[in-house]
Design a protein around this motif. Structure first.
Motif, PDB file in Angstrom:
ATOM      1  N   LEU A  57       0.826  -1.200   0.000  1.00 23.66           N
ATOM      2  CA  LEU A  57       0.000   0.000   0.000  1.00 23.66           C
ATOM      3  C   LEU A  57       0.863   1.253   0.000  1.00 23.66           C
ATOM      4  O   LEU A  57       0.623   2.191  -0.774  1.00 23.66           O
ATOM      5  CB  LEU A  57      -0.890   0.010   1.251  1.00 23.66           C
ATOM      6  CG  LEU A  57      -2.314  -0.486   1.127  1.00 23.66           C
ATOM      7  CD1 LEU A  57      -3.016  -0.347   2.468  1.00 23.66           C
ATOM      8  CD2 LEU A  57      -3.055   0.276   0.047  1.00 23.66           C
ATOM      9  N   SER A  58       1.844   1.271   0.867  1.00 21.90           N
ATOM     10  CA  SER A  58       2.711   2.446   0.971  1.00 21.90           C
ATOM     11  C   SER A  58       3.429   2.707  -0.349  1.00 21.90           C
ATOM     12  O   SER A  58       3.511   3.851  -0.816  1.00 21.90           O
ATOM     13  CB  SER A  58       3.727   2.231   2.100  1.00 21.90           C
ATOM     14  OG  SER A  58       4.601   3.324   2.211  1.00 21.90           O
ATOM     15  N   MET A  59       3.933   1.638  -0.973  1.00 27.48           N
ATOM     16  CA  MET A  59       4.624   1.800  -2.254  1.00 27.48           C
ATOM     17  C   MET A  59       3.686   2.328  -3.321  1.00 27.48           C
ATOM     18  O   MET A  59       4.036   3.225  -4.100  1.00 27.48           O
ATOM     19  CB  MET A  59       5.210   0.464  -2.703  1.00 27.48           C
ATOM     20  CG  MET A  59       6.487   0.081  -2.015  1.00 27.48           C
ATOM     21  SD  MET A  59       7.383  -1.173  -2.978  1.00 27.48           S
ATOM     22  CE  MET A  59       6.137  -2.432  -3.140  1.00 27.48           C
ATOM     23  N   ALA A  60       2.481   1.746  -3.398  1.00 27.16           N
ATOM     24  CA  ALA A  60       1.539   2.139  -4.444  1.00 27.16           C
ATOM     25  C   ALA A  60       1.115   3.593  -4.289  1.00 27.16           C
ATOM     26  O   ALA A  60       1.046   4.341  -5.273  1.00 27.16           O
ATOM     27  CB  ALA A  60       0.321   1.217  -4.414  1.00 27.16           C
ATOM     28  N   PHE A  61       0.829   4.021  -3.080  1.00 34.15           N
ATOM     29  CA  PHE A  61       0.438   5.411  -2.860  1.00 34.15           C
ATOM     30  C   PHE A  61       1.536   6.364  -3.315  1.00 34.15           C
ATOM     31  O   PHE A  61       1.281   7.370  -3.984  1.00 34.15           O
ATOM     32  CB  PHE A  61       0.110   5.650  -1.392  1.00 34.15           C
ATOM     33  CG  PHE A  61      -1.227   5.110  -0.951  1.00 34.15           C
ATOM     34  CD1 PHE A  61      -2.294   5.052  -1.818  1.00 34.15           C
ATOM     35  CD2 PHE A  61      -1.416   4.670   0.347  1.00 34.15           C
ATOM     36  CE1 PHE A  61      -3.526   4.562  -1.416  1.00 34.15           C
ATOM     37  CE2 PHE A  61      -2.643   4.184   0.769  1.00 34.15           C
ATOM     38  CZ  PHE A  61      -3.701   4.129  -0.118  1.00 34.15           C
ATOM     39  N   ARG A  62       2.780   6.062  -2.949  1.00 37.38           N
ATOM     40  CA  ARG A  62       3.885   6.960  -3.287  1.00 37.38           C
ATOM     41  C   ARG A  62       4.228   6.917  -4.769  1.00 37.38           C
ATOM     42  O   ARG A  62       4.694   7.899  -5.332  1.00 37.38           O
ATOM     43  CB  ARG A  62       5.108   6.607  -2.439  1.00 37.38           C
ATOM     44  CG  ARG A  62       4.951   7.002  -0.982  1.00 37.38           C
ATOM     45  CD  ARG A  62       6.186   6.684  -0.154  1.00 37.38           C
ATOM     46  NE  ARG A  62       6.360   5.261   0.034  1.00 37.38           N
ATOM     47  CZ  ARG A  62       7.416   4.579  -0.366  1.00 37.38           C
ATOM     48  NH1 ARG A  62       8.399   5.182  -1.013  1.00 37.38           N
ATOM     49  NH2 ARG A  62       7.506   3.283  -0.138  1.00 37.38           N
ATOM     50  N   ALA A  63       3.996   5.756  -5.408  1.00 38.45           N
ATOM     51  CA  ALA A  63       4.344   5.618  -6.819  1.00 38.45           C
ATOM     52  C   ALA A  63       3.353   6.334  -7.729  1.00 38.45           C
ATOM     53  O   ALA A  63       3.733   6.828  -8.794  1.00 38.45           O
ATOM     54  CB  ALA A  63       4.417   4.138  -7.190  1.00 38.45           C
ATOM     55  N   ILE A  64       2.088   6.396  -7.309  1.00 36.78           N
ATOM     56  CA  ILE A  64       1.043   6.868  -8.218  1.00 36.78           C
ATOM     57  C   ILE A  64       0.692   8.333  -7.999  1.00 36.78           C
ATOM     58  O   ILE A  64       0.439   9.072  -8.953  1.00 36.78           O
ATOM     59  CB  ILE A  64      -0.215   5.994  -8.066  1.00 36.78           C
ATOM     60  CG1 ILE A  64       0.115   4.559  -8.474  1.00 36.78           C
ATOM     61  CG2 ILE A  64      -1.380   6.533  -8.889  1.00 36.78           C
ATOM     62  CD1 ILE A  64      -0.970   3.564  -8.127  1.00 36.78           C
ATOM     63  N   ARG A 117      -0.177  -3.624 -14.548  1.00 31.03           N
ATOM     64  CA  ARG A 117       0.142  -3.756 -15.971  1.00 31.03           C
ATOM     65  C   ARG A 117       0.347  -2.377 -16.577  1.00 31.03           C
ATOM     66  O   ARG A 117      -0.383  -1.441 -16.264  1.00 31.03           O
ATOM     67  CB  ARG A 117      -0.994  -4.505 -16.684  1.00 31.03           C
ATOM     68  CG  ARG A 117      -1.056  -5.990 -16.296  1.00 31.03           C
ATOM     69  CD  ARG A 117      -2.325  -6.645 -16.740  1.00 31.03           C
ATOM     70  NE  ARG A 117      -3.454  -6.262 -15.927  1.00 31.03           N
ATOM     71  CZ  ARG A 117      -4.642  -6.885 -15.968  1.00 31.03           C
ATOM     72  NH1 ARG A 117      -4.825  -7.895 -16.798  1.00 31.03           N
ATOM     73  NH2 ARG A 117      -5.627  -6.480 -15.200  1.00 31.03           N
ATOM     74  N   GLY A 118       1.368  -2.282 -17.408  1.00 33.67           N
ATOM     75  CA  GLY A 118       1.663  -1.004 -18.039  1.00 33.67           C
ATOM     76  C   GLY A 118       2.809  -0.275 -17.356  1.00 33.67           C
ATOM     77  O   GLY A 118       3.504  -0.831 -16.503  1.00 33.67           O
ATOM     78  N   PRO A 119       3.013   0.996 -17.701  1.00 34.19           N
ATOM     79  CA  PRO A 119       4.131   1.778 -17.140  1.00 34.19           C
ATOM     80  C   PRO A 119       4.116   1.867 -15.619  1.00 34.19           C
ATOM     81  O   PRO A 119       5.182   2.072 -15.003  1.00 34.19           O
ATOM     82  CB  PRO A 119       3.935   3.160 -17.769  1.00 34.19           C
ATOM     83  CG  PRO A 119       3.183   2.904 -19.029  1.00 34.19           C
ATOM     84  CD  PRO A 119       2.279   1.751 -18.737  1.00 34.19           C
ATOM     85  N   VAL A 120       2.950   1.717 -14.990  1.00 33.02           N
ATOM     86  CA  VAL A 120       2.900   1.827 -13.533  1.00 33.02           C
ATOM     87  C   VAL A 120       3.735   0.740 -12.871  1.00 33.02           C
ATOM     88  O   VAL A 120       4.274   0.944 -11.778  1.00 33.02           O
ATOM     89  CB  VAL A 120       1.439   1.803 -13.024  1.00 33.02           C
ATOM     90  CG1 VAL A 120       0.801   0.428 -13.211  1.00 33.02           C
ATOM     91  CG2 VAL A 120       1.371   2.206 -11.562  1.00 33.02           C
ATOM     92  N   MET A 121       3.861  -0.419 -13.519  1.00 32.11           N
ATOM     93  CA  MET A 121       4.689  -1.476 -12.935  1.00 32.11           C
ATOM     94  C   MET A 121       6.147  -1.048 -12.868  1.00 32.11           C
ATOM     95  O   MET A 121       6.848  -1.310 -11.874  1.00 32.11           O
ATOM     96  CB  MET A 121       4.547  -2.775 -13.716  1.00 32.11           C
ATOM     97  CG  MET A 121       5.483  -3.887 -13.231  1.00 32.11           C
ATOM     98  SD  MET A 121       5.374  -4.252 -11.447  1.00 32.11           S
ATOM     99  CE  MET A 121       4.088  -5.489 -11.461  1.00 32.11           C
ATOM    100  N   ALA A 126      10.634   0.580  -9.440  1.00 30.58           N
ATOM    101  CA  ALA A 126      11.638   1.589  -9.093  1.00 30.58           C
ATOM    102  C   ALA A 126      11.536   1.960  -7.619  1.00 30.58           C
ATOM    103  O   ALA A 126      12.555   2.096  -6.922  1.00 30.58           O
ATOM    104  CB  ALA A 126      11.469   2.823  -9.977  1.00 30.58           C
ATOM    105  N   VAL A 127      10.303   2.121  -7.139  1.00 28.94           N
ATOM    106  CA  VAL A 127      10.116   2.440  -5.719  1.00 28.94           C
ATOM    107  C   VAL A 127      10.638   1.309  -4.855  1.00 28.94           C
ATOM    108  O   VAL A 127      11.293   1.530  -3.835  1.00 28.94           O
ATOM    109  CB  VAL A 127       8.633   2.735  -5.427  1.00 28.94           C
ATOM    110  CG1 VAL A 127       8.403   2.900  -3.925  1.00 28.94           C
ATOM    111  CG2 VAL A 127       8.177   3.991  -6.162  1.00 28.94           C
TER     112      VAL A 127
END
Length: 464
Positions: free
Chosen positions: A178-185, A323-327, A332-333
């Motif tokens: 969760l922490s990674m996804a929030f910071r990545a997006i 899937r896509g650039p978000v991965m 990277a995070v």
């Protein structure tokens, strides 16, 4: 006087003498101590051994006994007040994740946890999996940043058709994901839409990332698509966090007609959906709906699952599907955060999921959770008629109970604790104001069904 008491007295006298000496000074010989203090050789030997064990003296065979170097005493407490200015206003609020009252007293029945009681955990299976993993010759080698290929393949199969190993990022459990996804997006100051109520850890992680959680109301069928579309329009949020299956804390399951509406609303807003599927292995024996991910064609859904809840608290292994650039952003995070997840833990998870014993555990767990859920729900209905239980969930670990009008959930939780029951006050689950007073009651953290019944009896005796 016994040798023991003589030794204690001699130790006290020698300490007084040592205080007047400097580090490195030699103490009188054993013969001199015997003569001076009129004690026997055994008493002197015992006293010197005691002082040496305490670090007060150092003995050097053939040379004598010397005063040891003294630990430096801090003349004053360090002044760290400057840090308040330097740290500025980026504090991380953990109050939603911790118990303000501290550890509960012994004998407290735990209805406030999010993990299985030890009796429900697959302890023997985990121990065997860990032992097999440790015997692998490469067990302590560096793991790939995305996770072991074999483990990613297993998670891909679990996620469903159309998901490949390359779509998987192994994580250190669900909270880390969760922490990674929030910071990545999203960036600091951005809004993130959340169900209301929702998982407190999501609120805390979003705020720690500098995001603003914006609540979207739910009903008995889950998140309300019309209000979600309105929220996207008003906030211009590009991220939604939701739990469509056996939602924490309400237990709701998103109604089938709403699944496509939720994805379409996010797609129209150009937003991502983080689907937290924490309860995938926590069903109570009824068929589990497919993840929201199964209805996604365009990479809108970022799917999150974890082994921590159905296995054990310290099996901090989970997975993100994207899937896509978000991965690439997520990878990277991960690389910047911690390079990779512990290989022995990944190997253990792989051994666990590859074992036939895992499926047997999941089936047995479903029976146990269903029985515990029914026991707690029946006891609450019987013993606490003023409390409202709108739903007996078919999965998950919790009951969501509305308190009588005018009740203060924090006060009720505090009184319950005084009566030997730990419960979760409902205010932790709302990003903004509460519509009513609620408690979340866990039926997974107690020792057995008898303890659940006793917990409700204590709650009933504590009021309201």
């Amino acid at each position: 006087m016994s040798d023991g008491s003589s030794s204690v007295e001699l130790v006290a006298r020698l300490r007084a003498e040592i205080e007047r000496l400097a580090p490195g000074d030699r103490l009188p010989s054993s013969r001199e101590l015997i003569r001076r203090h009129r004690v026997g050789p055994a008493t002197v030997s015992q006293a010197i051994a005691t002082l040496a064990a305490e670090g007060v003296v150092v003995t050097r065979p053939g040379s004598g006994t010397y005063v040891a170097a003294r630990a430096r005493r801090r003349a004053e407490v360090a002044d760290t007040s400057w840090q308040t200015v330097t740290l500025a206003d980026r504090s991380v609020d953990t109050r939603l994740l911790t118990d303000a009252g501290g550890p509960p007293p012994a004998g407290t029945i735990m209805l406030d946890g999010g993990y299985l009681h030890r009796s429900l955990q697959p302890g023997k299976i985990l121990t065997a999996a860990l032992a097999r993993a440790a015997r692998r010759p490469d067990a302590w080698d560096r793991a790939p940043a995305g996770g072991l290929a074999a483990l990613r393949s297993v998670f891909a199969t679990m996620a469903g058709d159309g998901v490949h190993a390359d779509d998987i990022l192994v994580t250190a459990g669900g909270q880390s994901a969760l922490s990674m996804a929030f910071r990545a997006i999203a960036g600091p100051g951005d809004p993130v839409l959340v169900e209301s109520p929702t998982y407190p850890g999501a609120i805390a992680a979003a705020r720690a990332a500098g995001l603003r959680p914006v609540p979207v109301p739910m009903d008995a069928d889950g998140l309300r698509p019309g209000l979600l579309a309105d929220a996207f329009g008003m906030t211009r949020a590009r991220l939604l966090y939701c739990q469509p299956t056996h939602h924490n804390p309400t237990g709701a399951v998103l109604a089938p007609p709403r699944r496509r509406e939720i994805i379409d609303a996010a797609r129209a807003a150009g937003a991502f959906v983080i689907e937290d599927d924490f309860a995938r292995h926590l069903g109570h024996g009824t068929p589990m709906p497919p993840p929201l991910l199964a209805d996604d064609r365009d990479g809108t859904v970022i799917y999150l699952t974890s082994l921590t809840k159905p296995a054990a608290p310290s099996l901090r292994i989970g997975a993100l599907v994207a899937r896509g650039p978000v991965m690439a952003r997520l990878r990277a995070v991960r690389l910047v955060d911690d390079f990779f997840i512990s290989r022995p833990l990944q190997e253990t998870a792989l051994e666990l999921l590859s074992s036939p014993a895992w499926e047997r555990h999941v089936r047995a767990l479903a029976v146990a959770l269903r029985e515990r859920c029914g026991t707690l729900a029946a006891a609450v209905t019987r013993e606490l008629p003023g409390w409202t239980l709108d739903r007996v969930p078919a999965g998950g670990l919790h009951l969501w109970v509305r308190l009588p009008h005018g009740a203060d959930e924090t006060a009720v939780a505090g009184t319950a604790r005084q009566h030997g029951v730990a419960v979760s006050a409902g205010d932790r689950f709302f990003a903004t104001e509460l519509p009513a007073a609620y408690l979340r009651l866990s039926f997974a953290g107690a020792a057995d069904r008898a303890e659940l019944i006793e917990a409700v009896r204590r709650l009933a005796s504590s009021g309201p």
